[in-house]
Design an enzyme around this catalytic site. Structure first.
Site, PDB file in Angstrom:
ATOM      1  N   ASP A 119      50.138 -92.519 -35.741  1.00  0.00           N
ATOM      2  CA  ASP A 119      49.456 -91.541 -34.909  1.00  0.00           C
ATOM      3  C   ASP A 119      48.531 -90.702 -35.780  1.00  0.00           C
ATOM      4  O   ASP A 119      48.392 -90.947 -36.980  1.00  0.00           O
ATOM      5  CB  ASP A 119      50.453 -90.674 -34.134  1.00  0.00           C
ATOM      6  CG  ASP A 119      51.296 -89.789 -35.043  1.00  0.00           C
ATOM      7  OD1 ASP A 119      51.429 -90.108 -36.237  1.00  0.00           O
ATOM      8  OD2 ASP A 119      51.825 -88.775 -34.560  1.00  0.00           O
ATOM      9  N   ASP A 130      48.491 -87.837 -37.225  1.00  0.00           N
ATOM     10  CA  ASP A 130      48.896 -87.149 -38.449  1.00  0.00           C
ATOM     11  C   ASP A 130      49.856 -87.967 -39.310  1.00  0.00           C
ATOM     12  O   ASP A 130      50.271 -87.519 -40.378  1.00  0.00           O
ATOM     13  CB  ASP A 130      49.494 -85.777 -38.139  1.00  0.00           C
ATOM     14  CG  ASP A 130      50.879 -85.842 -37.512  1.00  0.00           C
ATOM     15  OD1 ASP A 130      51.174 -86.845 -36.836  1.00  0.00           O
ATOM     16  OD2 ASP A 130      51.653 -84.877 -37.685  1.00  0.00           O
ATOM     17  N   SER A 183      48.928 -83.856 -34.025  1.00  0.00           N
ATOM     18  CA  SER A 183      49.657 -85.122 -33.988  1.00  0.00           C
ATOM     19  C   SER A 183      48.941 -86.180 -33.154  1.00  0.00           C
ATOM     20  O   SER A 183      47.842 -86.587 -33.481  1.00  0.00           O
ATOM     21  CB  SER A 183      51.074 -84.864 -33.467  1.00  0.00           C
ATOM     22  OG  SER A 183      51.900 -85.983 -33.609  1.00  0.00           O
ATOM     23  N   ASP A 215      53.043 -89.279 -38.740  1.00  0.00           N
ATOM     24  CA  ASP A 215      54.510 -89.227 -38.748  1.00  0.00           C
ATOM     25  C   ASP A 215      55.142 -90.147 -37.703  1.00  0.00           C
ATOM     26  O   ASP A 215      56.368 -90.232 -37.606  1.00  0.00           O
ATOM     27  CB  ASP A 215      55.023 -87.792 -38.594  1.00  0.00           C
ATOM     28  CG  ASP A 215      54.571 -87.110 -37.312  1.00  0.00           C
ATOM     29  OD1 ASP A 215      53.919 -87.767 -36.483  1.00  0.00           O
ATOM     30  OD2 ASP A 215      54.882 -85.912 -37.153  1.00  0.00           O
TER      31      ASP A 215
END
Length: 438
Positions: A238, A240, A101, A242
């Site tokens: 960010d 990834d 993340s 999400d």
């Protein structure tokens, strides 16, 4: 048995247990064995962000799955919510994402989505952890690996279809900060195809620069670019994909709380708003008071989007999230999605015919957050901080809040004090933190 699932899958430093190739091999096998109990033909999809170590774990996981008799579809670098969508729409048994993340490239992790595109149930995670203790035995029919060539294209169309068909982004100049992460190709395509003039920022991943001084956790570069380009808005994701935060033309940053509020205000105008929304214990008090003025209830969940999702489902509501930028629009997707959430904010700006600064008719109460590194002494952090917290709460009354909690992803105790007066927030946060370091 060792507990390896945290609040958001398995995460840690690359090369240290459990983020090692040999663990990933065993983990893929364990997941495959458990999934095999729920269906005859078992297939999973694996996606990743742009971390260099993603290659290691992609190969190891797929080998483990194959050894358990599970077929694997490779999607390559793609946002986490895209895997949730593809898992469901392709009728697969599960979706796997290799990502840490918003963390730096030195970290990595593995998270899993169910066949419905949601986080795994606790009992399935427990079954996987139990299976890790068993010997790996090769399946009679080992699995195969295939690559999905049009994974990004499918997801791009899905994102675009969540934006009202009667609207367009024509006339908007938008800077997209993709954190040198998984959205670096997808997000610019979505916004361009909806009509926006897109300026790319942090869209050149090299395997090591993911989240490095960019993205939703480091918006200063985005702010400078928005001002330099005289753009209407900047949008930061960010690593990834999400999380999302916005920056307006003046350089003001809008976090997840304020973006949720903007989406809600538009839903109220469209007469499709839920009776309540879900935040977390970290949601600002000012937002709660603003929602009260709209006759909208706020329910607070524990920190973590899976906890937000649980409360949303319990109340049968559709909108919630965290100040960090995790936003759940369950009328659009089964999980938090930075691109889809940002499109709902843009729809609000257009349909309300207002800038973000005019939609958000409240200002945060000042918050002071202090992270204290864990050591053996801090295992008793509740007892250590109890007396000072009682004293602080008595002083603040209904003009502030105190949250002290362990991090779900890092070895930290987080101390947060929120108050109408900034000095009070700083004073009590420092006093509470001091009890853990003295």
């Amino acid at each position: 048995m060792t507990k390896i699932f945290g609040t958001d899958g398995v995460r840690g430093v690359v090369g240290k247990y459990p983020i090692t190739p040999d663990f990933a091999l065993s983990f893929g096998y364990a997941v495959g064995k458990i999934l095999g109990k729920y269906g005859k033909e078992t297939s999973v999809i694996i996606g990743k962000d742009t971390r260099l170590s993603g290659y290691l774990f992609e190969s190891s996981l797929s080998a483990g799955f194959n050894y358990a008799g599970v077929n694997v579809y490779m999607a390559g670098p793609i946002p986490t919510p895209a895997i949730a969508y593809l898992t469901h729409t392709l009728h697969l048994s599960a979706g796997v994402v290799i990502s840490a993340s918003h963390n730096s490239f030195n970290d990595n992790g593995i998270k899993i989505f169910s066949n419905k595109g949601t986080k795994l149930a606790d009992e399935i995670e427990l079954a996987i952890e139990n299976e890790l203790d068993n010997e790996m035995i090769m399946a009679e029919n080992i699995g195969k690996v295939r690559r999905i060539e049009d994974a990004s294209g499918r997801y791009i169309e899905f994102c675009k279809n969540t934006f009202p068909k009667e609207l367009t982004l024509n006339g908007f100049k938008i800077v997209l900060d993709c954190a040198n992460g998984a959205t670096y190709k997808v997000a610019p395509s979505v916004f361009r195809e909806l009509g926006a003039q897109v300026i790319r920022y942090a869209c050149q991943p090299d395997g090591k620069n993911i989240n490095f001084e960019c993205g939703s956790t480091h918006p200063n570069g985005l702010i400078a670019t928005v001002l330099q380009e005289q753009a209407d808005y900047g949008i930061a994701f960010d690593g990834d994909g999400d999380r999302v935060v916005f920056v307006d033309s003046s350089g003001t940053v809008y976090n997840g709380d304020k973006l949720i509020y903007a989406i809600l205000k538009n839903q109220l105008q469209q007469n499709i708003a839920p009776s309540g929304i879900v935040g977390t214990v970290m949601t600002n008090m000012a937002m709660e008071k603003a929602l009260q003025q709209l006759n909208i209830k706020l329910c607070r969940a524990k920190v973590g989007d899976r906890h937000v999702l649980d409360v949303l489902n319990k109340n049968k509501w559709s909108l919630g999230g965290e100040a960090s930028g995790h936003i759940l629009c369950l009328d659009k997707h089964s999980t938090g999605d930075g691109i889809i959430s940002s499109l709902q904010v843009m729809a609000a700006i257009i349909q309300l015919n207002k800038n973000l600064k005019d939609i958000i008719d409240w200002e945060d109460y000042p918050q002071t957050m202090i992270n204290v590194k864990l050591n053996s002494k801090h295992m008793h952090w509740r007892e250590l901080t109890q007396d000072i917290i009682v004293k602080a709460e008595a002083e603040l009354g209904d003009k502030g809040r105190i949250i002290v909690r362990p991090s779900g992803t890092e070895p930290l105790v987080r101390v947060m004090v929120e108050a109408q007066n900034k000095k009070d927030a700083e004073l009590w946060a420092n006093k509470i933190a001091q009890t853990l370091v003295s």
